[in-house]
Design a protein around this motif. Structure first.
Motif, PDB file in Angstrom:
ATOM      1  N   SER A 171       2.657   7.888  -2.707  1.00  0.00           N
ATOM      2  CA  SER A 171       3.306   6.814  -3.458  1.00  0.00           C
ATOM      3  C   SER A 171       4.224   7.404  -4.528  1.00  0.00           C
ATOM      4  O   SER A 171       4.054   8.555  -4.937  1.00  0.00           O
TER       5      SER A 171
ATOM      6  N   TYR B  61      -2.207   6.577  -0.679  1.00  0.00           N
ATOM      7  CA  TYR B  61      -1.769   5.596   0.312  1.00  0.00           C
ATOM      8  C   TYR B  61      -2.969   4.873   0.907  1.00  0.00           C
ATOM      9  O   TYR B  61      -2.946   3.679   1.135  1.00  0.00           O
ATOM     10  N   VAL B  62      -4.044   5.651   1.143  1.00  0.00           N
ATOM     11  CA  VAL B  62      -5.301   5.040   1.572  1.00  0.00           C
ATOM     12  C   VAL B  62      -6.409   5.597   0.694  1.00  0.00           C
ATOM     13  O   VAL B  62      -6.317   6.715   0.211  1.00  0.00           O
TER      14      VAL B  62
ATOM     15  N   SER C 294       5.380   2.291   5.414  1.00  0.00           N
ATOM     16  CA  SER C 294       6.736   1.989   5.897  1.00  0.00           C
ATOM     17  C   SER C 294       6.700   1.274   7.239  1.00  0.00           C
ATOM     18  O   SER C 294       7.693   1.209   7.949  1.00  0.00           O
ATOM     19  N   HIS C 295       5.535   0.746   7.598  1.00  0.00           N
ATOM     20  CA  HIS C 295       5.426  -0.002   8.854  1.00  0.00           C
ATOM     21  C   HIS C 295       5.775  -1.456   8.590  1.00  0.00           C
ATOM     22  O   HIS C 295       4.930  -2.342   8.686  1.00  0.00           O
TER      23      HIS C 295
ATOM     24  N   ALA D  56       7.477   3.923  14.551  1.00  0.00           N
ATOM     25  CA  ALA D  56       6.214   3.409  15.096  1.00  0.00           C
ATOM     26  C   ALA D  56       6.180   1.887  15.047  1.00  0.00           C
ATOM     27  O   ALA D  56       5.789   1.226  16.019  1.00  0.00           O
ATOM     28  N   VAL D  57       6.620   1.312  13.925  1.00  0.00           N
ATOM     29  CA  VAL D  57       6.522  -0.141  13.800  1.00  0.00           C
ATOM     30  C   VAL D  57       7.531  -0.821  14.721  1.00  0.00           C
ATOM     31  O   VAL D  57       7.265  -1.886  15.285  1.00  0.00           O
ATOM     32  N   ARG D  58       8.684  -0.176  14.924  1.00  0.00           N
ATOM     33  CA  ARG D  58       9.660  -0.760  15.853  1.00  0.00           C
ATOM     34  C   ARG D  58       9.141  -0.708  17.292  1.00  0.00           C
ATOM     35  O   ARG D  58       9.313  -1.657  18.064  1.00  0.00           O
ATOM     36  N   LEU D  59       8.534   0.415  17.623  1.00  0.00           N
ATOM     37  CA  LEU D  59       7.932   0.525  18.955  1.00  0.00           C
ATOM     38  C   LEU D  59       6.847  -0.538  19.132  1.00  0.00           C
ATOM     39  O   LEU D  59       6.742  -1.163  20.189  1.00  0.00           O
TER      40      LEU D  59
ATOM     41  N   ARG E 280       8.063  10.807   6.807  1.00  0.00           N
ATOM     42  CA  ARG E 280       6.955   9.914   7.077  1.00  0.00           C
ATOM     43  C   ARG E 280       7.430   8.463   7.235  1.00  0.00           C
ATOM     44  O   ARG E 280       6.990   7.735   8.132  1.00  0.00           O
ATOM     45  N   SER E 281       8.382   8.059   6.375  1.00  0.00           N
ATOM     46  CA  SER E 281       8.918   6.698   6.473  1.00  0.00           C
ATOM     47  C   SER E 281       9.646   6.495   7.796  1.00  0.00           C
ATOM     48  O   SER E 281       9.516   5.452   8.442  1.00  0.00           O
TER      49      SER E 281
ATOM     50  N   LEU F 173       0.819  -1.206   0.000  1.00  0.00           N
ATOM     51  CA  LEU F 173       0.000   0.000   0.000  1.00  0.00           C
ATOM     52  C   LEU F 173       0.855   1.258   0.000  1.00  0.00           C
ATOM     53  O   LEU F 173       0.326   2.362  -0.125  1.00  0.00           O
TER      54      LEU F 173
ATOM     55  N   ALA G 275       7.209   6.199  10.482  1.00  0.00           N
ATOM     56  CA  ALA G 275       6.545   4.895  10.419  1.00  0.00           C
ATOM     57  C   ALA G 275       7.460   3.793  10.944  1.00  0.00           C
ATOM     58  O   ALA G 275       7.017   2.881  11.652  1.00  0.00           O
ATOM     59  N   GLN G 276       8.728   3.896  10.574  1.00  0.00           N
ATOM     60  CA  GLN G 276       9.673   2.887  11.052  1.00  0.00           C
ATOM     61  C   GLN G 276       9.786   2.937  12.579  1.00  0.00           C
ATOM     62  O   GLN G 276       9.818   1.895  13.239  1.00  0.00           O
TER      63      GLN G 276
ATOM     64  N   PHE H  47       9.360  -4.429   8.096  1.00  0.00           N
ATOM     65  CA  PHE H  47      10.773  -4.730   8.324  1.00  0.00           C
ATOM     66  C   PHE H  47      11.364  -5.344   7.068  1.00  0.00           C
ATOM     67  O   PHE H  47      10.638  -5.751   6.155  1.00  0.00           O
TER      68      PHE H  47
END
Lengths: 268, 600
Positions: free
Chosen positions: B81, B34-35, A29-30, B137-140, B130-131, A26, B134-135, A32
């Motif tokens: 994108s 993106y959405v 960047s969430h 956030a996803v690591r957290l 933003r990336s 999509l 996001a990174q 790995f």
């Protein structure tokens, strides 16, 4: 005192997660490196996979907006994945500020991320559960706290039923979920198929075998069976762009290339 | 005020062209989002961005930040994108000038290029940010998920551990946890440190279960657990439920056995208070086995076994009490067990034999008969007297075959004496258990038949205890034996409160007075005050002998060891005497010699 029947699985970041790969397709960047490696291999097999993912996502949004128009005020979104801007609760709560949403995903990272985003939103929550345990989902304290199943509910199964192999009895699982819904509830399903692009999607499904949730593609007839006993909303089970598009130009020239069958049914 | 519409902003001037351009741009951005958003929303967003672009295009002096802002806002609106940037650049290049109907000004392409440069830079900077966000956030999220999974795992482990180490019903620690703790105490303390343990068992728990039901039984156990916990935990002692109605308390750091006994005593007192379950009062008693010793003197299993043995003693000693483990008693128990286990083989191997003790007529001192006494020629322990094994044999039931064997031997021997013309009668002891055997009368008859012994020469000695509670079958057995011509005498008379009426109605031949009549117990302690009357031993003895004679019974005095005792018993009227003074138990040959000497 009862013996615990469930031992939590440790999270395995050495294996690709479809939830996070989907976020990558999509444009998110969430994810790995291991997820992106799988996601790029899938793109190599299905070059327009990003569009496929987006078309599927668009269907989910149209379905939610449709259900809101039909008066639905609470949603159970199973297989919700990594939450992104414009998630179900945002769409719903924009129209109905106290619309309730329970997100369910098997991926612990997706759930943790959802919980971070939802902290402070008292009408939406996320729980980690497996679609294969519908009773546990329905009886979960968080579900019980937010949803009143005596009221019509929107059950969203976007891009998740194909994660249930035949031996796990997906039809039985769907029946158990549907049995908990009162009349006037809605069920939305989007499901991967190899009907239109057997080779490319077949390879994509094969690649998913290395992720935490391998994919089982199904035919239109098989997808339609999930709606047996429901009142199938027009236009029935169709290619994802064809389900009530906002405008004709959104459909595109080859809707069948989007490789998802979608549909919405109403409980009677 | 005058003015011309012409002098309005470029946005106003190019409004129509802007609408056309925005529609084209919005269409180009389909699925570059993106959405998903609706087509109308998409148009609304790019229409406003297009206006800002046109504003930037005509700004004087040129404003490079306009393009940067639009690029950033494209991303912020979700058009993040790669397609979104590519299509935006393409559409600006190909459509903007034409849709707006811009003049073919040489400066315009330069201005547009500057605008695009800014837009691309703003877009990529925003995507980069933003990336990165996001990174983060996803690591957290992954960290949170991992932490939660570990916590859940630990909580689960703790739960499993609790389940594995606690009793589910009372939630007391179970035997596993108790043993672990005791292991640790024994393994870590200095060898001189001491530890105590008691093992507590409800005395009539099975009865509570049977009469009041298992539900009440279970609640009684829970209440028992509560009392023990309340007693022991404040003092720092570990309480565990071992199984069913057995509980254990670990007492660390004792100084002596008394410390552990005290805890056992308190526990028994705590349980002695009646329980109330379902408005029913349930009186309970418990027994406890206690063991206490230094850490260095044995392992966990030994300590637990010691308390269990002591518990067994407390039960055997009458329940509702504690018993402290002692090695001597344990060793004696073990020896008794070994003897009793060895007895069946000993019987097969013929290790049991008889010795004969003279029964002397007190009127003239001649040997009138003998008492056959069992002896075990134990290969390791030597010759064991009846007192060392008969009770064990009664306990195991081996007394029945053993008694039969010995009776046969005795009759055989008496028959030999009978044939030799010595006319001795033989007394043989019969255990209560043998009296209960239905076949006793028949086997006595067979033995008499086989050996040829005259029935009146066989006297069966039955203990006074046997006739305390005389049942009809035993009465019938005794009557049938007398019918055979066999004689019955009561042994150890005066120790068991025999029912005098029984003495009168039973077909008895005689009484054997217990040895205590012969050797009155010395008075212990201070002499009593003169006001207290002392029973007169001699008068008492005379009364008992007279009683026997009144009932028509012969009276035998046992345990005579001295001449004066012999005189005293004779004076009291006893008919027969037995004891070391007249002769110890001896071999048949020796008896034959003595009798032969007498007759010479």
């Amino acid at each position: 005192m009862e013996r615990p029947d469930w031992a939590p699985e440790g999270i395995d970041l050495s294996k690709a997660s479809v939830a996070r790969a989907y976020d990558y397709w999509l444009g998110g960047s969430h994810n790995f490196a291991i997820d992106r490696e799988f996601a790029r291999q899938a793109i190599a097999a299905v070059p327009d996979l990003r569009l496929v993912a987006r078309a599927n996502r668009e269907f989910l949004h149209r379905a939610v907006r449709f259900m809101i128009d039909m008066g639905i005020r609470q949603f159970l979104d199973i297989g919700s994945g990594i939450p992104t801007v414009g998630n179900v609760h945002e769409i719903a709560q924009k129209v109905v500020p106290d619309a309730r949403v329970v997100y369910v995903d098997i991926d612990s990272v997706a759930v943790a991320h959802s919980q971070q985003i939802l902290s402070g939103n008292k009408f939406a929550t996320a729980i980690q559960e497996d679609l294969r345990r519908p009773e546990v989902i329905l009886d979960h304290p968080a579900t019980r706290a937010l949803l009143d199943l005596d009221q019509p509910t929107g059950l969203l199964l976007a891009s998740v039923v194909h994660a249930i192999p035949d031996e796990d009895d997906p039809y039985g699982i769907l029946n158990r979920l549907r049995a908990a819904l009162c009349p006037g509830s809605y069920l939305a399903i989007s499901h991967v198929t190899t009907d239109s692009r057997p080779e490319e999607l077949g390879e994509g499904a094969r690649l998913s075998g290395r992720t935490t949730t391998p994919v089982t593609a199904r035919t239109r007839a098989q997808v339609e069976r999930f709606f047996d006993g429901l009142e199938l909303i027009e236009p029935g089970v169709v290619w994802s762009p064809l389900w009530r598009p906002d405008s004709p130009e959104d459909v595109g020239d080859h809707p069948e290339r989007m490789s998802f069958y979608v549909g919405v049914g109403r409980t009677v | 005020m005058t003015g011309h519409r012409d002098a309005g902003s470029p946005e106003d001037r190019y409004r129509h062209g802007l609408d056309t351009f925005a529609r084209a741009w919005a269409k180009a951005l389909h699925r570059a989002h993106y959405v998903p958003i609706s087509a109308a929303e998409r148009y609304r967003i790019v229409r406003s961005l297009a206006e800002r672009l046109v504003g930037g295009l005509f700004a004087e002096p040129p404003d490079p930040t306009a393009g940067i802002g639009v690029g950033k806002d494209l991303v912020a609106a979700g058009f993040a994108s790669p397609d979104a940037l590519g299509r935006t650049i393409a559409i600006l290049n190909t459509r903007l000038a034409a849709d707006l109907g811009l003049p073919a000004d040489a400066a315009m392409p330069i201005r547009l290029t500057a605008l695009l440069e800014g837009l691309a830079a703003g877009f990529t900077a925003a995507v980069h940010d933003r990336s990165l966000d996001a990174q983060d956030a996803v690591r957290l999220a992954a960290l949170a998920a991992q932490t939660r999974a570990e916590q859940a795992l630990r909580a689960n482990e703790a739960r499993f551990r609790h389940l594995a180490t606690h009793d589910a019903w009372t939630d007391l620690p179970n035997r596993t946890l108790f043993v672990e703790r005791l292991d640790r105490v024994l393994a870590t303390g200095p060898p001189s440190r001491r530890v105590g343990m008691c093992c507590i068992n409800l005395d009539e728990f099975a009865t509570v279960n049977d009469i009041l039901g298992h539900d009440v039984g279970d609640r009684l156990l829970a209440a028992t657990a509560d009392r023990l916990r309340a007693l022991a935990e404040p003092a720092g002692h570990l309480v565990a439920r071992f199984d069913s109605d057995q509980f254990a308390i670990l007492i660390e750091g004792t100084t002596c056995a008394e410390d552990a006994v005290k805890v056992a005593d308190q526990a028994l007192n705590a349980l002695a208070e009646p329980f109330h379950i379902d408005n029913t009062e349930i009186p309970v008693t418990a027994s406890a086995g206690v063991a206490e010793r230094s850490v260095g003197s044995g392992d966990t299993a030994e300590l637990i076994r010691a308390t269990q043995i002591a518990l067994h003693w407390a039960k055997a000693d009458g329940k509702a009490r504690w018993a402290l483990f002692a090695h001597e008693r344990s060793a004696a128990d073990a020896e008794r067990y070994r003897l009793s286990a060895a007895m069946p083989a000993a019987l097969r191997h013929g290790e049991f034999a008889l010795a004969y003790q003279p029964l002397v007529d007190l009127r003239d001192g001649h040997i009138a008969g003998v008492e056959a006494l069992a002896r075990w020629h134990h290969p390791r322990l030597g010759v064991l007297g009846a007192g060392q094994f008969i009770e064990l044999a009664e306990h195991t039931g081996l007394i029945v075959p053993l008694g039969h064997r010995l009776l046969e031997q005795a009759c055989q021997q008496a028959s030999t004496w009978q044939q030799d013309g010595y006319g001795l009668y033989v007394n043989v002891n019969i255990a209560v258990r043998q009296l209960h055997q239905t076949g006793l009368v028949a086997s006595v008859a067979q033995i008499l038949d086989r050996t040829g012994l005259a029935p009146y020469r066989l006297q069966l000695e039955v203990t006074e205890h046997a006739v305390i509670e005389l049942t009809d079958p035993i009465r019938a057995t005794l009557a049938a034996l007398v019918e055979l011509g066999v004689r019955i005498v009561i042994d150890d008379f005066g120790t068991g409160y025999a029912n005098l009426a029984n003495l009168r109605t039973l077909p008895l031949r005689g009484l054997k007075l217990d040895g205590s009549f012969t050797r009155p117990a010395p008075r212990i302690g201070k002499p009593p005050p003169p006001a207290v009357r002392q029973p007169d031993d001699t008068a008492f003895l005379a009364t008992v002998v007279a009683l026997g004679h009144t009932l028509g019974l012969t009276v035998t005095a046992e345990g005579i060891e001295t001449a004066s005792q012999a005189r005293r018993m004779r004076a009291a009227g006893c008919d027969t005497g037995q004891g070391w003074y007249f002769g110890r138990p001896a071999s048949p040959g020796e008896i034959t010699r003595r009798v032969a000497d007498e007759r010479r």
